[in-house]
Design an enzyme around this catalytic site. Structure first.
Site, PDB file in Angstrom:
ATOM      1  CG  ASP A 157      42.855  21.021  22.988  1.00  0.00           C
ATOM      2  OD1 ASP A 157      41.824  20.470  22.538  1.00  0.00           O
ATOM      3  OD2 ASP A 157      42.820  22.017  23.730  1.00  0.00           O
ATOM      4  CG  ASP A 170      44.066  12.374  27.285  1.00  0.00           C
ATOM      5  OD1 ASP A 170      44.400  13.476  27.778  1.00  0.00           O
ATOM      6  OD2 ASP A 170      43.249  11.625  27.839  1.00  0.00           O
ATOM      7  N   GLY A 174      43.935   4.662  29.033  1.00  0.00           N
ATOM      8  CA  GLY A 174      43.857   3.772  27.886  1.00  0.00           C
ATOM      9  C   GLY A 174      42.953   2.566  28.008  1.00  0.00           C
ATOM     10  CD1 TRP A 185      36.572   3.015  28.769  1.00  0.00           C
ATOM     11  CD2 TRP A 185      35.466   4.315  27.342  1.00  0.00           C
ATOM     12  NE1 TRP A 185      35.352   3.280  29.324  1.00  0.00           N
ATOM     13  CE2 TRP A 185      34.651   4.086  28.466  1.00  0.00           C
ATOM     14  CE3 TRP A 185      34.987   5.127  26.324  1.00  0.00           C
ATOM     15  CZ2 TRP A 185      33.364   4.614  28.585  1.00  0.00           C
ATOM     16  CZ3 TRP A 185      33.699   5.668  26.443  1.00  0.00           C
ATOM     17  CH2 TRP A 185      32.902   5.408  27.555  1.00  0.00           C
ATOM     18  CG  ASP A 204      35.518   7.277  30.482  1.00  0.00           C
ATOM     19  OD1 ASP A 204      34.381   7.471  30.957  1.00  0.00           O
ATOM     20  OD2 ASP A 204      36.429   6.712  31.122  1.00  0.00           O
ATOM     21  CE  LYS A 227      33.549  10.001  32.751  1.00  0.00           C
ATOM     22  NZ  LYS A 227      34.461   9.219  33.619  1.00  0.00           N
TER      23      LYS A 227
END
EC number: 2.1.1.166
Length: 210
Positions: free
Chosen positions: A103, A87, A67, A69, A128, A168
């Protein structure tokens, strides 16, 4: 209660990583500043350089756990903004952050995310995400590229023209091919290596404007 780790049970590489982690400036700073992970400083630096996340925006944070970000982005969008985090792993609640566990590839989860967006538009998608690494690039890199492709697909499905994806990426096989593919749908793609990224890490961050 603190967890005791017996060094004799750790491999040399694990022991080295643990020492590096404990001694890490950003780890210590995150604990002091109240962030859940050192990754918070990566997004802070990226936004200082790009100014993409602003007050009142709607932001979706993919692969948000634990958490950090979401903490940063939630502060940046402010009370009038919306931060939706998602998530497959659980994530402890954060003020003014809507967390959806599941998902995001699944229609039900995607629909729940978009229901929270409502009649607004998604301004920024954050990713990320990273796989559980095996230390073998032949395994880790394809897994990472798959996650990147998922983030790109989500961004293309939700961002309007001018919207941004901050993602990322592990430098390696497949990254240039993905970047070339993205150039057909994104007007600009910029690479940033934040100071909080460990020097030996292959991670960089792409900032893609649709």
């Amino acid at each position: 209660m603190a967890t005791r780790i017996e060094n004799k049970k750790l491999s040399k590489s694990s022991s080295a990583w643990m020492k590096e982690h404990i001694d890490d400036h950003y780890v210590q700073k995150a604990q002091k500043d109240g962030y859940r992970a050192r990754a918070a400083y990566k997004l802070l630096e990226i936004n200082e350089k790009t100014n993409l996340i602003k007050k009142g925006m709607t932001v979706v944070d993919l692969g948000s756990a634990p958490g950090s970000w979401s903490q940063v982005a939630g502060h940046l969008v402010g009370e009038k903004g919306i931060l939706i985090a998602s998530d497959i792993l659980p994530m402890d609640t954060l003020p003014d952050v809507t967390f959806i566990q599941g998902d995001f590839r699944e229609p039900e989860v995607f629909d729940r995310i978009m229901a929270e967006v409502g009649d607004r538009q998604v301004d920024v998608v954050l990713s990320d995400m990273a796989p559980n690494t095996a230390g073998n690039s032949a395994i880790d890199q394809p897994r990472m590229m798959y996650l990147c492709e998922l983030a790109v697909d989500f961004a293309l499905a939700t961002l309007p023209e001018g919207g941004a994806l901050i993602m990322k990426v592990f430098q390696g096989e497949g990254t240039q091919e993905l970047r070339k593919q993205m150039q057909a749908d994104f007007s600009k793609i910029r690479s940033i290596k934040p100071g909080a990224s460990r020097p030996r890490s292959k991670e960089i961050f792409w900032i893609a404007i649709k």
